[in-house]
Design an enzyme around this catalytic site. Structure first.
Site, PDB file in Angstrom:
ATOM      1  N   GLY A  45      39.896  38.550  32.816  1.00 41.61           N
ATOM      2  CA  GLY A  45      39.841  37.771  34.043  1.00 41.61           C
ATOM      3  C   GLY A  45      38.407  37.422  34.362  1.00 41.61           C
ATOM      4  O   GLY A  45      37.494  38.146  33.967  1.00 41.61           O
ATOM      5  N   CYS A  88      34.210  45.350  34.093  1.00 40.73           N
ATOM      6  CA  CYS A  88      33.924  44.018  34.638  1.00 40.73           C
ATOM      7  C   CYS A  88      32.804  43.381  33.824  1.00 40.73           C
ATOM      8  O   CYS A  88      31.820  44.045  33.512  1.00 40.73           O
ATOM      9  CB  CYS A  88      33.499  44.167  36.092  1.00 40.73           C
ATOM     10  SG  CYS A  88      33.100  42.616  36.891  1.00 40.73           S
ATOM     11  N   LEU A  89      32.958  42.097  33.499  1.00 38.61           N
ATOM     12  CA  LEU A  89      31.928  41.402  32.715  1.00 38.61           C
ATOM     13  C   LEU A  89      30.587  41.350  33.460  1.00 38.61           C
ATOM     14  O   LEU A  89      29.543  41.212  32.840  1.00 38.61           O
ATOM     15  CB  LEU A  89      32.392  39.979  32.372  1.00 38.61           C
ATOM     16  CG  LEU A  89      33.579  39.886  31.407  1.00 38.61           C
ATOM     17  CD1 LEU A  89      34.037  38.444  31.269  1.00 38.61           C
ATOM     18  CD2 LEU A  89      33.228  40.463  30.041  1.00 38.61           C
ATOM     19  N   GLU A 131      39.960  40.392  40.562  1.00 37.81           N
ATOM     20  CA  GLU A 131      39.317  39.070  40.565  1.00 37.81           C
ATOM     21  C   GLU A 131      39.203  38.489  41.969  1.00 37.81           C
ATOM     22  O   GLU A 131      38.180  37.889  42.310  1.00 37.81           O
ATOM     23  CB  GLU A 131      40.070  38.101  39.651  1.00 37.81           C
ATOM     24  CG  GLU A 131      40.102  38.491  38.170  1.00 37.81           C
ATOM     25  CD  GLU A 131      38.737  38.818  37.582  1.00 37.81           C
ATOM     26  OE1 GLU A 131      37.723  38.241  38.035  1.00 37.81           O
ATOM     27  OE2 GLU A 131      38.675  39.675  36.677  1.00 37.81           O
TER      28      GLU A 131
END
Ligand code: NI
Length: 173
Positions: A45, A88-89, A131
Protein backbone atom coordinates in the site's frame (compact mmCIF):
# COMPACT_ATOMS: atom_id res chain seq x y z
CA UNK A 1 9.17 9.01 -8.00
CA UNK A 2 10.92 9.05 -4.62
CA UNK A 3 9.31 7.73 -1.49
CA UNK A 4 9.50 10.13 1.43
CA UNK A 5 11.05 8.71 4.56
CA UNK A 6 10.88 9.89 8.19
CA UNK A 7 11.33 12.60 9.42
CA UNK A 8 10.00 14.27 6.22
CA UNK A 9 7.35 16.71 7.47
CA UNK A 10 4.85 15.90 4.69
CA UNK A 11 4.36 12.55 6.46
CA UNK A 12 2.93 14.48 9.41
CA UNK A 13 0.55 16.74 7.47
CA UNK A 14 -3.17 16.24 6.92
CA UNK A 15 -3.87 15.63 3.23
CA UNK A 16 -6.51 17.49 1.21
CA UNK A 17 -9.60 15.97 -0.34
CA UNK A 18 -9.37 15.14 -4.05
CA UNK A 19 -11.86 17.40 -5.86
CA UNK A 20 -12.13 15.56 -9.16
CA UNK A 21 -10.71 12.53 -10.91
CA UNK A 22 -8.59 13.97 -13.71
CA UNK A 23 -6.21 12.49 -16.23
CA UNK A 24 -3.34 13.85 -14.11
CA UNK A 25 -4.67 12.06 -11.05
CA UNK A 26 -4.86 8.81 -13.04
CA UNK A 27 -1.24 9.28 -14.09
CA UNK A 28 -0.26 9.89 -10.49
CA UNK A 29 -2.03 6.63 -9.55
CA UNK A 30 -0.05 4.70 -12.19
CA UNK A 31 3.21 6.18 -10.94
CA UNK A 32 2.30 5.32 -7.36
CA UNK A 33 1.68 1.66 -8.25
CA UNK A 34 5.10 1.58 -9.90
CA UNK A 35 6.82 3.34 -6.97
CA UNK A 36 5.26 0.91 -4.51
CA UNK A 37 6.77 -2.11 -6.25
CA UNK A 38 10.08 -0.52 -7.26
CA UNK A 39 11.65 -0.82 -3.85
CA UNK A 40 14.17 -2.79 -1.88
CA UNK A 41 11.16 -4.17 -0.03
CA UNK A 42 7.92 -4.29 -2.07
CA UNK A 43 5.02 -2.41 -0.56
CA UNK A 44 1.37 -3.50 -0.46
CA UNK A 45 0.00 0.00 0.00
CA UNK A 46 1.11 3.56 -0.62
CA UNK A 47 -0.47 6.91 0.26
CA UNK A 48 0.01 10.03 -1.88
CA UNK A 49 1.78 12.02 0.89
CA UNK A 50 4.48 9.31 0.82
CA UNK A 51 5.39 10.48 -2.68
CA UNK A 52 5.16 14.16 -1.74
CA UNK A 53 1.57 14.77 -2.89
CA UNK A 54 -0.72 16.03 -0.10
CA UNK A 55 -3.95 14.46 -1.40
CA UNK A 56 -6.38 11.91 0.04
CA UNK A 57 -5.38 9.11 -2.31
CA UNK A 58 -4.09 5.60 -1.59
CA UNK A 59 -3.13 2.68 -3.79
CA UNK A 60 -3.27 -0.89 -2.54
CA UNK A 61 -2.04 -4.06 -4.19
CA UNK A 62 -2.28 -7.11 -2.02
CA UNK A 63 -3.05 -10.57 -3.35
CA UNK A 64 -6.35 -10.28 -5.29
CA UNK A 65 -7.09 -6.74 -4.12
CA UNK A 66 -5.78 -3.98 -6.40
CA UNK A 67 -7.47 -0.61 -6.06
CA UNK A 68 -6.90 3.13 -5.98
CA UNK A 69 -8.84 4.66 -3.09
CA UNK A 70 -9.74 8.30 -3.63
CA UNK A 71 -11.08 10.13 -0.56
CA UNK A 72 -11.35 6.85 1.39
CA UNK A 73 -13.39 6.74 4.58
CA UNK A 74 -13.78 3.74 6.84
CA UNK A 75 -15.53 2.74 10.03
CA UNK A 76 -15.23 -0.42 12.10
CA UNK A 77 -17.66 -3.24 11.29
CA UNK A 78 -17.75 -4.90 14.68
CA UNK A 79 -15.47 -4.46 17.65
CA UNK A 80 -13.00 -7.24 16.99
CA UNK A 81 -9.38 -6.12 16.97
CA UNK A 82 -6.32 -8.01 15.68
CA UNK A 83 -2.68 -7.42 16.48
CA UNK A 84 -0.17 -8.03 13.70
CA UNK A 85 3.24 -6.98 12.43
CA UNK A 86 3.37 -3.90 10.20
CA UNK A 87 6.03 -2.08 8.27
CA UNK A 88 6.01 1.03 6.10
CA UNK A 89 7.96 2.22 3.04
CA UNK A 90 8.42 5.56 4.84
CA UNK A 91 9.95 3.85 7.89
CA UNK A 92 12.30 1.36 6.19
CA UNK A 93 13.52 -1.66 8.09
CA UNK A 94 11.31 -1.30 11.17
CA UNK A 95 8.47 -3.73 11.93
CA UNK A 96 6.20 -3.70 14.93
CA UNK A 97 2.91 -4.98 16.30
CA UNK A 98 -0.11 -2.75 15.76
CA UNK A 99 -3.75 -3.28 16.74
CA UNK A 100 -6.34 -2.73 14.00
CA UNK A 101 -10.02 -3.46 13.53
CA UNK A 102 -10.44 -6.88 11.96
CA UNK A 103 -13.39 -5.85 9.81
CA UNK A 104 -14.22 -2.45 8.35
CA UNK A 105 -16.74 -0.73 6.12
CA UNK A 106 -14.95 1.34 3.49
CA UNK A 107 -16.26 3.94 1.07
CA UNK A 108 -14.11 5.44 -1.68
CA UNK A 109 -14.04 6.68 -5.26
CA UNK A 110 -12.01 4.60 -7.73
CA UNK A 111 -9.60 5.70 -10.50
CA UNK A 112 -12.52 5.97 -12.96
CA UNK A 113 -14.53 8.18 -10.63
CA UNK A 114 -16.96 5.46 -9.54
CA UNK A 115 -18.08 5.35 -5.90
CA UNK A 116 -17.87 2.14 -3.88
CA UNK A 117 -18.90 0.89 -0.48
CA UNK A 118 -17.35 -2.42 0.58
CA UNK A 119 -16.74 -4.53 3.66
CA UNK A 120 -13.17 -5.72 4.12
CA UNK A 121 -11.49 -7.91 6.67
CA UNK A 122 -8.13 -9.26 7.71
CA UNK A 123 -4.95 -8.08 6.01
CA UNK A 124 -6.66 -5.83 3.43
CA UNK A 125 -8.65 -4.09 6.18
CA UNK A 126 -5.37 -3.61 8.06
CA UNK A 127 -3.65 -2.09 5.02
CA UNK A 128 -6.54 0.34 4.48
CA UNK A 129 -6.38 1.49 8.11
CA UNK A 130 -2.59 1.95 7.88
CA UNK A 131 -2.83 3.91 4.60
CA UNK A 132 -5.72 6.15 5.63
CA UNK A 133 -3.70 7.03 8.76
CA UNK A 134 -1.04 8.41 6.39
CA UNK A 135 -3.64 10.87 5.04
CA UNK A 136 -4.00 12.25 8.55
CA UNK A 137 -0.28 12.45 9.29
CA UNK A 138 -0.28 9.33 11.46
CA UNK A 139 2.46 6.69 11.20
CA UNK A 140 2.21 3.08 12.35
CA UNK A 141 5.08 3.72 14.75
CA UNK A 142 2.66 5.98 16.69
CA UNK A 143 0.53 2.89 17.31
CA UNK A 144 3.10 0.17 18.06
CA UNK A 145 1.85 -1.55 21.17
CA UNK A 146 5.04 -3.23 22.35
CA UNK A 147 8.45 -1.81 21.46
CA UNK A 148 10.13 -4.93 22.84
CA UNK A 149 8.60 -6.86 19.95
CA UNK A 150 9.96 -4.50 17.29
CA UNK A 151 12.00 -6.13 14.54
CA UNK A 152 14.76 -4.25 12.78
CA UNK A 153 16.53 -5.12 9.51
CA UNK A 154 19.87 -3.67 8.30
CA UNK A 155 17.90 -1.37 5.95
CA UNK A 156 16.85 0.72 8.98
CA UNK A 157 20.43 1.72 9.69
CA UNK A 158 20.69 3.45 6.30
CA UNK A 159 18.02 5.92 7.37
CA UNK A 160 18.91 8.42 10.13
CA UNK A 161 15.23 9.16 10.77
CA UNK A 162 14.52 5.50 11.49
CA UNK A 163 17.60 5.23 13.72
CA UNK A 164 16.25 8.27 15.63
CA UNK A 165 12.89 6.54 16.22
CA UNK A 166 14.67 3.39 17.44
CA UNK A 167 16.88 5.42 19.78
CA UNK A 168 13.91 7.28 21.22
CA UNK A 169 12.45 3.90 22.17
CA UNK A 170 15.79 2.52 23.39
CA UNK A 171 15.94 -0.05 20.60
CA UNK A 172 19.32 -0.92 19.14
CA UNK A 173 19.44 -1.77 15.45
NI1 NI B 1 2.95 3.23 5.52
Amino acid sequence: MDIRVVPDTILRAKADKVKSVTRELQELIDRMYAAMKDNEVEGVGLAAPQVGVPLRLVVIEYEGFKEALINPKWEPAGEEVDEDLEGCLSVPGLYGLVKRYRKIRLSFTDALGKKHRVVLEGMVARIVQHEVDHLDGILFTDKITDWDSVEVTPLALKHPGVVEILKSHQIRG
